[in-house]
Design a protein around this motif. Structure first.
Motif, mmCIF file in Angstrom:
data_model
loop_
_atom_site.group_PDB
_atom_site.id
_atom_site.type_symbol
_atom_site.label_atom_id
_atom_site.label_comp_id
_atom_site.label_asym_id
_atom_site.label_seq_id
_atom_site.Cartn_x
_atom_site.Cartn_y
_atom_site.Cartn_z
ATOM 1 N N LYS A 331 0.826 -1.207 0.000
ATOM 2 C CA LYS A 331 0.000 0.000 0.000
ATOM 3 C C LYS A 331 0.862 1.258 0.000
ATOM 4 O O LYS A 331 0.525 2.253 -0.653
ATOM 5 N N ARG A 332 1.949 1.221 0.739
ATOM 6 C CA ARG A 332 2.833 2.381 0.750
ATOM 7 C C ARG A 332 3.552 2.522 -0.592
ATOM 8 O O ARG A 332 3.814 3.633 -1.048
ATOM 9 N N LEU A 333 3.867 1.407 -1.245
ATOM 10 C CA LEU A 333 4.452 1.464 -2.579
ATOM 11 C C LEU A 333 3.491 2.126 -3.557
ATOM 12 O O LEU A 333 3.900 2.981 -4.363
ATOM 13 N N ASN A 334 2.212 1.752 -3.512
ATOM 14 C CA ASN A 334 1.211 2.385 -4.384
ATOM 15 C C ASN A 334 1.101 3.880 -4.107
ATOM 16 O O ASN A 334 0.916 4.675 -5.029
ATOM 17 N N MET A 335 1.206 4.277 -2.839
ATOM 18 C CA MET A 335 1.145 5.697 -2.491
ATOM 19 C C MET A 335 2.324 6.456 -3.092
ATOM 20 O O MET A 335 2.162 7.542 -3.669
ATOM 21 N N LEU A 336 3.535 5.886 -2.994
ATOM 22 C CA LEU A 336 4.715 6.549 -3.547
ATOM 23 C C LEU A 336 4.643 6.641 -5.065
ATOM 24 O O LEU A 336 5.068 7.646 -5.659
ATOM 25 N N LEU A 337 4.081 5.624 -5.712
ATOM 26 C CA LEU A 337 3.921 5.677 -7.164
ATOM 27 C C LEU A 337 2.942 6.771 -7.570
ATOM 28 O O LEU A 337 3.149 7.463 -8.573
ATOM 29 N N ALA A 338 1.872 6.932 -6.771
ATOM 30 C CA ALA A 338 0.912 8.000 -7.057
ATOM 31 C C ALA A 338 1.551 9.377 -6.870
ATOM 32 O O ALA A 338 1.288 10.312 -7.638
ATOM 33 N N VAL A 339 2.404 9.522 -5.861
ATOM 34 C CA VAL A 339 3.100 10.792 -5.641
ATOM 35 C C VAL A 339 4.036 11.091 -6.803
ATOM 36 O O VAL A 339 4.109 12.238 -7.286
ATOM 37 N N LEU A 340 4.747 10.075 -7.286
ATOM 38 C CA LEU A 340 5.652 10.280 -8.419
ATOM 39 C C LEU A 340 4.895 10.715 -9.674
ATOM 40 O O LEU A 340 5.371 11.554 -10.444
ATOM 41 N N GLU A 341 3.726 10.147 -9.878
ATOM 42 C CA GLU A 341 2.954 10.496 -11.076
ATOM 43 C C GLU A 341 2.304 11.864 -10.950
ATOM 44 O O GLU A 341 2.273 12.640 -11.908
ATOM 45 N N LYS A 342 1.811 12.189 -9.756
ATOM 46 C CA LYS A 342 1.101 13.445 -9.569
ATOM 47 C C LYS A 342 2.061 14.621 -9.403
ATOM 48 O O LYS A 342 1.858 15.696 -9.998
ATOM 49 N N ARG A 343 3.098 14.464 -8.596
ATOM 50 C CA ARG A 343 3.970 15.583 -8.236
ATOM 51 C C ARG A 343 5.198 15.712 -9.126
ATOM 52 O O ARG A 343 5.674 16.826 -9.344
#
Length: 454
Positions: A331-343
Protein backbone atom coordinates in the motif's frame (compact mmCIF):
# COMPACT_ATOMS: atom_id res chain seq x y z
CA UNK A 1 -12.91 -40.46 42.40
CA UNK A 2 -12.31 -36.93 41.12
CA UNK A 3 -15.11 -35.16 39.38
CA UNK A 4 -14.89 -35.45 35.59
CA UNK A 5 -15.86 -32.41 33.59
CA UNK A 6 -16.37 -32.24 29.84
CA UNK A 7 -15.68 -28.97 28.06
CA UNK A 8 -15.41 -27.84 24.46
CA UNK A 9 -12.43 -25.72 23.36
CA UNK A 10 -11.65 -23.96 20.09
CA UNK A 11 -8.28 -25.29 18.90
CA UNK A 12 -7.51 -21.96 17.22
CA UNK A 13 -8.21 -19.31 19.85
CA UNK A 14 -8.89 -21.30 23.03
CA UNK A 15 -12.48 -20.15 23.59
CA UNK A 16 -14.48 -22.48 25.86
CA UNK A 17 -18.06 -23.63 25.27
CA UNK A 18 -20.48 -25.79 27.23
CA UNK A 19 -21.62 -27.70 24.13
CA UNK A 20 -20.39 -28.37 20.63
CA UNK A 21 -21.09 -25.96 17.79
CA UNK A 22 -19.80 -25.73 14.26
CA UNK A 23 -18.45 -22.19 14.31
CA UNK A 24 -16.41 -20.45 17.00
CA UNK A 25 -18.01 -17.15 18.01
CA UNK A 26 -14.67 -15.73 19.16
CA UNK A 27 -12.43 -16.20 16.10
CA UNK A 28 -15.00 -17.13 13.45
CA UNK A 29 -13.30 -20.38 12.33
CA UNK A 30 -15.35 -23.44 11.46
CA UNK A 31 -14.91 -27.01 12.79
CA UNK A 32 -12.23 -26.07 15.32
CA UNK A 33 -14.22 -26.86 18.50
CA UNK A 34 -13.16 -30.15 20.11
CA UNK A 35 -14.44 -31.92 23.21
CA UNK A 36 -11.90 -32.39 26.00
CA UNK A 37 -12.28 -34.31 29.24
CA UNK A 38 -10.94 -32.23 32.10
CA UNK A 39 -10.21 -33.93 35.43
CA UNK A 40 -9.39 -31.69 38.36
CA UNK A 41 -7.96 -33.60 41.35
CA UNK A 42 -6.35 -31.72 44.20
CA UNK A 43 -3.20 -30.19 42.84
CA UNK A 44 0.11 -30.55 44.60
CA UNK A 45 2.87 -28.03 44.60
CA UNK A 46 5.52 -28.36 41.88
CA UNK A 47 7.78 -29.60 44.67
CA UNK A 48 6.27 -33.02 45.13
CA UNK A 49 8.51 -33.87 48.08
CA UNK A 50 8.19 -30.51 49.84
CA UNK A 51 6.58 -30.33 53.23
CA UNK A 52 3.12 -28.87 53.36
CA UNK A 53 3.06 -25.42 54.87
CA UNK A 54 0.26 -23.06 55.65
CA UNK A 55 0.43 -20.36 52.99
CA UNK A 56 0.12 -16.80 54.16
CA UNK A 57 -2.48 -14.77 52.31
CA UNK A 58 -1.10 -11.85 50.33
CA UNK A 59 -1.75 -8.41 51.74
CA UNK A 60 -2.07 -5.18 49.76
CA UNK A 61 0.83 -2.78 50.31
CA UNK A 62 1.33 0.88 49.57
CA UNK A 63 3.61 1.56 46.64
CA UNK A 64 6.28 3.09 48.88
CA UNK A 65 6.15 0.03 51.19
CA UNK A 66 7.12 -2.45 48.48
CA UNK A 67 10.79 -3.43 48.68
CA UNK A 68 12.59 -3.67 45.37
CA UNK A 69 15.91 -5.27 44.61
CA UNK A 70 18.22 -4.10 41.82
CA UNK A 71 17.35 -5.93 38.62
CA UNK A 72 20.20 -8.03 37.28
CA UNK A 73 20.43 -10.18 34.20
CA UNK A 74 22.30 -13.30 33.24
CA UNK A 75 24.39 -13.02 30.09
CA UNK A 76 23.70 -15.91 27.74
CA UNK A 77 27.04 -15.62 25.96
CA UNK A 78 25.14 -14.80 22.76
CA UNK A 79 25.28 -11.06 22.05
CA UNK A 80 22.44 -11.07 19.51
CA UNK A 81 20.06 -12.85 21.90
CA UNK A 82 21.12 -10.63 24.81
CA UNK A 83 20.34 -7.54 22.71
CA UNK A 84 16.86 -8.79 21.79
CA UNK A 85 16.12 -9.77 25.42
CA UNK A 86 17.17 -6.31 26.61
CA UNK A 87 20.52 -7.25 28.13
CA UNK A 88 20.17 -10.91 29.12
CA UNK A 89 17.90 -13.38 30.91
CA UNK A 90 16.00 -12.08 33.93
CA UNK A 91 15.88 -14.62 36.81
CA UNK A 92 12.40 -16.06 37.26
CA UNK A 93 11.28 -15.01 33.77
CA UNK A 94 9.44 -17.15 31.22
CA UNK A 95 10.50 -16.72 27.58
CA UNK A 96 8.62 -18.19 24.60
CA UNK A 97 10.48 -18.75 21.30
CA UNK A 98 8.43 -19.46 18.16
CA UNK A 99 9.28 -20.06 14.52
CA UNK A 100 8.80 -22.19 11.41
CA UNK A 101 9.71 -25.91 11.53
CA UNK A 102 13.40 -26.38 10.78
CA UNK A 103 14.26 -22.69 11.14
CA UNK A 104 16.78 -23.35 13.93
CA UNK A 105 14.92 -22.84 17.24
CA UNK A 106 16.30 -25.99 18.86
CA UNK A 107 19.77 -25.32 17.46
CA UNK A 108 19.81 -21.80 18.91
CA UNK A 109 18.74 -22.90 22.40
CA UNK A 110 21.03 -25.95 22.39
CA UNK A 111 23.91 -23.69 21.36
CA UNK A 112 23.09 -21.34 24.24
CA UNK A 113 22.79 -24.28 26.65
CA UNK A 114 26.27 -25.48 25.76
CA UNK A 115 27.86 -22.03 26.13
CA UNK A 116 26.07 -21.05 29.37
CA UNK A 117 28.37 -20.69 32.38
CA UNK A 118 25.40 -21.88 34.49
CA UNK A 119 23.91 -25.33 35.01
CA UNK A 120 21.26 -25.89 32.33
CA UNK A 121 18.56 -28.56 32.10
CA UNK A 122 17.50 -29.08 28.47
CA UNK A 123 14.18 -30.96 28.37
CA UNK A 124 13.17 -32.38 24.99
CA UNK A 125 9.92 -34.08 24.13
CA UNK A 126 10.69 -34.37 20.43
CA UNK A 127 14.21 -35.86 20.21
CA UNK A 128 16.10 -38.61 21.98
CA UNK A 129 19.23 -37.99 24.02
CA UNK A 130 21.35 -39.59 21.28
CA UNK A 131 19.92 -37.25 18.61
CA UNK A 132 20.59 -34.19 20.77
CA UNK A 133 24.16 -35.36 21.44
CA UNK A 134 24.80 -35.71 17.70
CA UNK A 135 23.82 -32.05 17.18
CA UNK A 136 25.71 -30.93 20.29
CA UNK A 137 28.95 -32.53 19.08
CA UNK A 138 28.86 -30.30 16.00
CA UNK A 139 28.46 -27.18 18.17
CA UNK A 140 30.49 -27.73 21.37
CA UNK A 141 31.37 -31.31 22.36
CA UNK A 142 33.24 -30.22 25.52
CA UNK A 143 30.35 -28.73 27.50
CA UNK A 144 29.88 -30.06 31.05
CA UNK A 145 27.13 -27.75 32.37
CA UNK A 146 24.28 -28.99 30.14
CA UNK A 147 21.99 -31.83 31.28
CA UNK A 148 19.71 -33.49 28.69
CA UNK A 149 16.34 -34.94 29.72
CA UNK A 150 13.81 -36.56 27.36
CA UNK A 151 10.47 -36.33 29.14
CA UNK A 152 6.99 -34.96 28.46
CA UNK A 153 5.24 -35.35 31.83
CA UNK A 154 5.57 -32.21 33.94
CA UNK A 155 5.46 -34.08 37.25
CA UNK A 156 8.50 -36.15 36.22
CA UNK A 157 10.27 -33.02 34.94
CA UNK A 158 9.83 -31.24 38.28
CA UNK A 159 11.13 -34.34 40.07
CA UNK A 160 14.32 -34.22 38.01
CA UNK A 161 14.60 -30.46 38.56
CA UNK A 162 14.68 -31.08 42.32
CA UNK A 163 17.53 -33.57 41.88
CA UNK A 164 19.64 -31.59 39.38
CA UNK A 165 18.87 -28.06 40.73
CA UNK A 166 19.48 -26.29 37.41
CA UNK A 167 19.93 -22.53 37.13
CA UNK A 168 18.23 -22.38 33.70
CA UNK A 169 15.51 -24.68 32.28
CA UNK A 170 14.79 -25.05 28.54
CA UNK A 171 11.65 -26.85 27.32
CA UNK A 172 11.49 -28.18 23.73
CA UNK A 173 8.60 -27.82 23.20
CA UNK A 174 5.58 -26.69 25.22
CA UNK A 175 3.18 -28.49 22.82
CA UNK A 176 4.67 -31.89 23.76
CA UNK A 177 4.15 -31.56 27.53
CA UNK A 178 1.23 -32.98 29.46
CA UNK A 179 0.10 -32.94 33.07
CA UNK A 180 -1.64 -35.55 35.20
CA UNK A 181 -4.18 -32.93 36.26
CA UNK A 182 -5.69 -32.70 32.75
CA UNK A 183 -7.03 -35.67 30.82
CA UNK A 184 -6.49 -34.58 27.24
CA UNK A 185 -3.88 -35.07 24.54
CA UNK A 186 -0.57 -33.15 24.57
CA UNK A 187 -0.84 -29.98 22.51
CA UNK A 188 -4.52 -29.41 23.30
CA UNK A 189 -5.71 -26.06 24.60
CA UNK A 190 -6.22 -27.22 28.17
CA UNK A 191 -2.85 -29.04 28.34
CA UNK A 192 -0.91 -26.03 27.03
CA UNK A 193 -2.65 -23.73 29.50
CA UNK A 194 -2.11 -26.09 32.44
CA UNK A 195 1.54 -26.98 31.76
CA UNK A 196 2.43 -23.32 31.15
CA UNK A 197 0.82 -22.25 34.42
CA UNK A 198 2.80 -24.95 36.27
CA UNK A 199 6.06 -23.71 34.70
CA UNK A 200 5.21 -20.10 35.54
CA UNK A 201 4.60 -21.05 39.17
CA UNK A 202 7.92 -22.91 39.25
CA UNK A 203 9.85 -20.01 37.67
CA UNK A 204 8.44 -17.35 39.99
CA UNK A 205 8.88 -19.39 43.17
CA UNK A 206 12.36 -20.72 42.41
CA UNK A 207 13.69 -17.62 40.55
CA UNK A 208 14.91 -19.90 37.75
CA UNK A 209 14.49 -18.55 34.17
CA UNK A 210 12.59 -20.87 31.83
CA UNK A 211 12.76 -20.79 28.03
CA UNK A 212 10.00 -22.49 26.04
CA UNK A 213 9.94 -23.45 22.36
CA UNK A 214 6.50 -23.04 20.77
CA UNK A 215 5.16 -24.39 17.48
CA UNK A 216 3.40 -22.05 15.08
CA UNK A 217 0.29 -22.41 12.92
CA UNK A 218 0.18 -22.20 9.13
CA UNK A 219 -0.73 -18.50 9.48
CA UNK A 220 2.55 -17.87 11.33
CA UNK A 221 1.15 -17.28 14.84
CA UNK A 222 2.17 -19.36 17.85
CA UNK A 223 0.04 -22.48 18.15
CA UNK A 224 -2.26 -22.80 21.13
CA UNK A 225 -4.47 -20.33 22.94
CA UNK A 226 -3.62 -16.64 22.67
CA UNK A 227 -3.52 -16.60 26.48
CA UNK A 228 -0.18 -18.46 26.20
CA UNK A 229 1.48 -15.30 24.88
CA UNK A 230 -0.18 -13.25 27.61
CA UNK A 231 1.07 -15.57 30.37
CA UNK A 232 4.77 -15.50 29.48
CA UNK A 233 7.10 -12.54 30.04
CA UNK A 234 8.82 -12.48 26.65
CA UNK A 235 7.75 -13.66 23.19
CA UNK A 236 10.51 -14.09 20.57
CA UNK A 237 9.99 -14.95 16.91
CA UNK A 238 12.67 -16.70 14.85
CA UNK A 239 12.20 -15.79 11.18
CA UNK A 240 13.83 -16.56 7.87
CA UNK A 241 13.68 -18.86 4.88
CA UNK A 242 14.87 -22.42 5.37
CA UNK A 243 16.41 -22.26 1.88
CA UNK A 244 18.62 -19.32 2.89
CA UNK A 245 21.32 -19.16 5.55
CA UNK A 246 20.28 -16.00 7.40
CA UNK A 247 17.89 -15.94 10.36
CA UNK A 248 16.29 -12.97 12.15
CA UNK A 249 15.29 -12.95 15.82
CA UNK A 250 12.60 -10.43 16.78
CA UNK A 251 10.89 -9.61 20.07
CA UNK A 252 7.09 -9.34 19.91
CA UNK A 253 6.65 -8.88 23.66
CA UNK A 254 9.14 -8.08 26.39
CA UNK A 255 8.26 -7.07 29.94
CA UNK A 256 11.89 -6.31 30.70
CA UNK A 257 13.06 -4.42 27.62
CA UNK A 258 12.32 -2.98 24.20
CA UNK A 259 10.42 -4.84 21.47
CA UNK A 260 12.22 -3.04 18.63
CA UNK A 261 15.55 -4.85 18.79
CA UNK A 262 16.72 -7.26 16.11
CA UNK A 263 19.17 -10.17 16.13
CA UNK A 264 20.68 -11.61 12.94
CA UNK A 265 22.29 -15.06 12.58
CA UNK A 266 23.86 -17.10 9.82
CA UNK A 267 23.13 -20.82 9.77
CA UNK A 268 26.31 -22.87 9.40
CA UNK A 269 27.23 -26.52 9.82
CA UNK A 270 28.58 -25.81 13.31
CA UNK A 271 25.49 -23.89 14.42
CA UNK A 272 24.28 -20.30 14.23
CA UNK A 273 26.89 -17.57 13.76
CA UNK A 274 26.13 -14.12 15.13
CA UNK A 275 26.17 -11.37 12.49
CA UNK A 276 27.54 -8.32 14.27
CA UNK A 277 27.58 -6.17 11.10
CA UNK A 278 24.23 -6.78 9.32
CA UNK A 279 25.14 -4.46 6.44
CA UNK A 280 27.51 -7.19 5.16
CA UNK A 281 24.49 -9.31 4.20
CA UNK A 282 22.06 -6.54 3.29
CA UNK A 283 24.26 -4.78 0.73
CA UNK A 284 25.51 -6.64 -2.34
CA UNK A 285 29.18 -6.57 -3.27
CA UNK A 286 28.52 -6.15 -7.00
CA UNK A 287 31.08 -3.84 -8.64
CA UNK A 288 28.99 -3.19 -11.76
CA UNK A 289 26.79 -0.11 -12.06
CA UNK A 290 23.23 -1.45 -12.18
CA UNK A 291 20.09 0.62 -12.45
CA UNK A 292 17.19 0.13 -10.04
CA UNK A 293 19.21 -0.14 -6.81
CA UNK A 294 19.50 2.34 -3.95
CA UNK A 295 20.88 2.17 -0.40
CA UNK A 296 18.68 3.24 2.52
CA UNK A 297 19.60 3.91 6.15
CA UNK A 298 17.08 2.41 8.57
CA UNK A 299 16.87 1.66 12.29
CA UNK A 300 15.89 -1.53 14.08
CA UNK A 301 15.61 -0.61 17.75
CA UNK A 302 18.89 1.12 18.61
CA UNK A 303 20.78 -0.48 15.71
CA UNK A 304 21.25 1.44 12.42
CA UNK A 305 21.26 -0.71 9.28
CA UNK A 306 22.15 0.01 5.68
CA UNK A 307 19.86 -1.97 3.36
CA UNK A 308 19.69 -2.30 -0.39
CA UNK A 309 16.45 -1.52 -2.23
CA UNK A 310 15.94 -3.12 -5.64
CA UNK A 311 13.26 -1.97 -8.10
CA UNK A 312 12.22 -3.14 -11.55
CA UNK A 313 9.95 -1.01 -13.74
CA UNK A 314 8.77 -2.46 -17.05
CA UNK A 315 5.91 -2.07 -19.49
CA UNK A 316 2.76 -3.96 -18.49
CA UNK A 317 2.39 -6.89 -20.89
CA UNK A 318 -1.10 -8.06 -19.97
CA UNK A 319 -2.78 -4.64 -19.81
CA UNK A 320 -3.24 -4.50 -16.05
CA UNK A 321 -0.05 -3.24 -14.35
CA UNK A 322 1.28 -5.31 -11.44
CA UNK A 323 2.46 -3.94 -8.09
CA UNK A 324 4.56 -6.39 -6.10
CA UNK A 325 6.77 -5.80 -3.05
CA UNK A 326 8.91 -8.18 -0.98
CA UNK A 327 9.76 -6.94 2.52
CA UNK A 328 7.86 -3.67 2.01
CA UNK A 329 4.25 -2.53 2.39
CA UNK A 330 2.46 -2.74 -0.98
CA UNK A 331 0.00 0.00 0.00
CA UNK A 332 2.83 2.38 0.75
CA UNK A 333 4.45 1.46 -2.58
CA UNK A 334 1.21 2.38 -4.38
CA UNK A 335 1.14 5.70 -2.49
CA UNK A 336 4.72 6.55 -3.55
CA UNK A 337 3.92 5.68 -7.16
CA UNK A 338 0.91 8.00 -7.06
CA UNK A 339 3.10 10.79 -5.64
CA UNK A 340 5.65 10.28 -8.42
CA UNK A 341 2.95 10.50 -11.08
CA UNK A 342 1.10 13.44 -9.57
CA UNK A 343 3.97 15.58 -8.24
CA UNK A 344 6.97 14.64 -10.38
CA UNK A 345 5.24 13.92 -13.70
CA UNK A 346 6.45 10.33 -14.20
CA UNK A 347 3.88 8.20 -16.04
CA UNK A 348 4.03 4.92 -14.16
CA UNK A 349 0.32 4.01 -14.31
CA UNK A 350 0.79 1.64 -17.27
CA UNK A 351 3.97 -0.03 -16.02
CA UNK A 352 4.70 -3.01 -13.80
CA UNK A 353 6.63 -2.15 -10.64
CA UNK A 354 8.44 -4.79 -8.58
CA UNK A 355 10.23 -3.94 -5.34
CA UNK A 356 12.55 -6.08 -3.24
CA UNK A 357 14.51 -5.52 -0.01
CA UNK A 358 17.61 -7.71 -0.09
CA UNK A 359 18.58 -10.00 2.77
CA UNK A 360 15.06 -11.39 3.32
CA UNK A 361 14.06 -8.84 5.97
CA UNK A 362 10.87 -6.79 6.25
CA UNK A 363 11.11 -3.07 6.97
CA UNK A 364 8.32 -0.69 7.98
CA UNK A 365 10.53 2.35 8.64
CA UNK A 366 9.29 5.35 6.64
CA UNK A 367 12.89 6.60 6.39
CA UNK A 368 13.45 4.27 3.41
CA UNK A 369 10.78 6.06 1.32
CA UNK A 370 13.30 8.22 -0.50
CA UNK A 371 15.49 5.22 -1.35
CA UNK A 372 12.42 3.40 -2.72
CA UNK A 373 11.58 6.41 -4.91
CA UNK A 374 15.20 6.68 -6.09
CA UNK A 375 15.35 2.97 -6.99
CA UNK A 376 12.07 3.18 -8.95
CA UNK A 377 13.22 6.25 -10.87
CA UNK A 378 16.61 4.66 -11.53
CA UNK A 379 14.96 1.59 -13.07
CA UNK A 380 12.43 3.65 -15.02
CA UNK A 381 15.11 5.91 -16.54
CA UNK A 382 17.69 3.07 -16.72
CA UNK A 383 20.27 5.29 -15.01
CA UNK A 384 22.42 3.77 -12.26
CA UNK A 385 22.74 5.61 -8.94
CA UNK A 386 26.26 6.12 -7.67
CA UNK A 387 27.24 3.40 -5.19
CA UNK A 388 28.55 5.83 -2.60
CA UNK A 389 25.15 7.55 -2.10
CA UNK A 390 22.60 6.53 0.57
CA UNK A 391 19.19 7.93 1.53
CA UNK A 392 17.37 8.63 4.81
CA UNK A 393 14.11 10.58 4.44
CA UNK A 394 10.34 10.17 4.31
CA UNK A 395 8.20 11.20 1.33
CA UNK A 396 4.90 13.00 1.96
CA UNK A 397 1.75 13.04 -0.16
CA UNK A 398 2.54 16.54 -1.43
CA UNK A 399 5.89 15.33 -2.74
CA UNK A 400 7.81 16.98 0.09
CA UNK A 401 10.82 15.31 1.70
CA UNK A 402 10.15 14.97 5.42
CA UNK A 403 12.73 14.53 8.23
CA UNK A 404 13.12 11.27 10.16
CA UNK A 405 14.10 10.49 13.73
CA UNK A 406 17.71 10.01 14.90
CA UNK A 407 19.13 11.17 11.60
CA UNK A 408 22.53 11.68 13.25
CA UNK A 409 22.89 7.93 13.89
CA UNK A 410 21.97 7.18 10.28
CA UNK A 411 24.58 9.61 8.99
CA UNK A 412 27.28 8.17 11.26
CA UNK A 413 26.46 4.62 10.08
CA UNK A 414 26.82 5.70 6.45
CA UNK A 415 30.04 7.45 7.36
CA UNK A 416 31.40 4.31 9.08
CA UNK A 417 30.61 2.10 6.07
CA UNK A 418 32.45 4.39 3.67
CA UNK A 419 29.61 6.18 1.86
CA UNK A 420 30.55 9.56 0.34
CA UNK A 421 27.08 11.17 0.28
CA UNK A 422 23.77 10.87 2.15
CA UNK A 423 20.51 12.50 1.04
CA UNK A 424 18.25 13.75 3.86
CA UNK A 425 15.42 16.24 4.33
CA UNK A 426 16.19 19.94 4.35
CA UNK A 427 14.18 20.21 7.57
CA UNK A 428 16.38 17.76 9.48
CA UNK A 429 18.14 19.20 12.50
CA UNK A 430 21.68 17.96 12.83
CA UNK A 431 23.33 18.03 16.26
CA UNK A 432 26.74 17.72 14.65
CA UNK A 433 27.87 20.25 12.03
CA UNK A 434 30.87 18.52 10.46
CA UNK A 435 30.91 15.03 8.92
CA UNK A 436 33.38 13.30 6.67
CA UNK A 437 30.38 12.24 4.56
CA UNK A 438 28.73 14.89 2.36
CA UNK A 439 25.18 15.65 3.56
CA UNK A 440 22.81 16.60 0.72
CA UNK A 441 19.60 18.30 1.88
CA UNK A 442 16.52 18.26 -0.35
CA UNK A 443 13.00 19.61 0.18
CA UNK A 444 10.95 17.93 -2.59
CA UNK A 445 11.10 15.07 -5.08
CA UNK A 446 12.00 17.44 -7.94
CA UNK A 447 15.26 18.25 -6.14
CA UNK A 448 16.16 14.55 -6.00
CA UNK A 449 15.38 14.10 -9.71
CA UNK A 450 17.47 17.11 -10.70
CA UNK A 451 20.48 15.99 -8.65
CA UNK A 452 20.49 12.28 -9.46
CA UNK A 453 18.98 12.02 -12.94
CA UNK A 454 19.86 15.35 -14.55
Amino acid sequence: MAKVKTAYYCQNCGAQYSKWQGRCNACGDWNTIVEEIVEKPDKKDWKSSAKTEAKRAAKPLRLNEIETAPQYRWKTGNNELDRVLGGGLVPGSLTLLGGEPGIGKSTLLLQISLSFPYKVLYVSGEESQQQIKMRAERIDPNSTNCYILTETKTQNIFRQIEEVSPEVVIIDSIQTLHSDYIESAPGSISQIRETTSELIKFAKESNVPVILIGHITKEGSIAGPKVLEHMVDTVLQFEGDRNHVYRILRSHKNRFGSTHELGIYEMQGSGLREVSNPSEILISKNDEDLSGTAIASTLEGMRPLMIEIQALVSTAVYGTPQRSATGYNVKRLNMLLAVLEKRAGFKLGAKDVFLNITGGISVDDTAIDLAVVAAILSSNEDIAIEKDICFAAEVGLAGEIRPVTRVDQRILEGEKLGFAKIVISKQSKLPKTSYSIEVIKVSKIEDVVSQLFA
